[in-house]
Design a protein around this motif. Structure first.
Motif: not given
Length: 160
Positions: A64, A4, A70-71, A60-61, A109, A91-92, A97, A111
């Motif tokens: 991500f 992160l 996208k996780g 972040w975008v 944000v 993992n997301i 999200y 998730f």
């Protein structure tokens, strides 16, 4: 493994998680239910909220979408699974999200990530020692350890 971005920390107010699972329960007619261990280790779901400014949200975008796809790709994130904030491999979960702009410039944000509890890093003997230490000190073990550290690192150096 990606981590992160620096300074991105989950907020405490919206921070929660479920149990690791792995226990089965079977109803028994006319008696108490039976419990059994299905599997030893298990993932936990952590509800995470990040409050980001405009620049942080852009970072972040990019992270991500392009870095963790996208996780789908595992990444490290600071979480507290019971032993203080430590990096966890996460993992997301798909479909969890969401992002929304507040009345100002902040982006919220949220998730859900799956991660394994750091308790699995302990052996059963180490876990028992932790419980025994807590029971022996009446929950005041932190004070005892802090005083021992002060004695070893400061008080004994007075004569030097």
């Amino acid at each position: 493994m990606p981590t992160l971005p620096n300074g991105f920390k989950p907020t405490v107010a919206a921070y929660s998680h479920d149990g690791p699972g792995g226990v089965l329960r079977t109803e028994i007619a006319g008696g108490a239910a039976r419990y059994a261990l299905d599997f030893e280790r298990g993932m936990q779901k952590f509800n995470v909220t990040l409050i980001l400014n405009k620049l942080q949200f852009s970072v972040w975008v990019a992270f991500f979408i392009h870095i963790i796809k996208k996780g789908a790709y595992t990444f490290e994130m600071p979480l507290d699974s019971g032993f203080g904030t430590e990096l966890h491999a996460c993992n997301i979960m798909p479909g969890s999200y969401s992002a929304s702009r507040t009345g100002g410039i902040a982006m919220v944000v949220s998730f859900v990530v799956e991660a394994e509890n750091k308790a699995y890093d302990f052996s059963a003997a180490e876990a028992q020692a932790m419980v025994d230490f807590y029971n022996a000190t009446g929950g005041e073990g932190d004070l005892l350890v802090a005083r021992i550290a002060q004695f070893a690192n400061q008080d004994t150096l007075v004569l030097s």
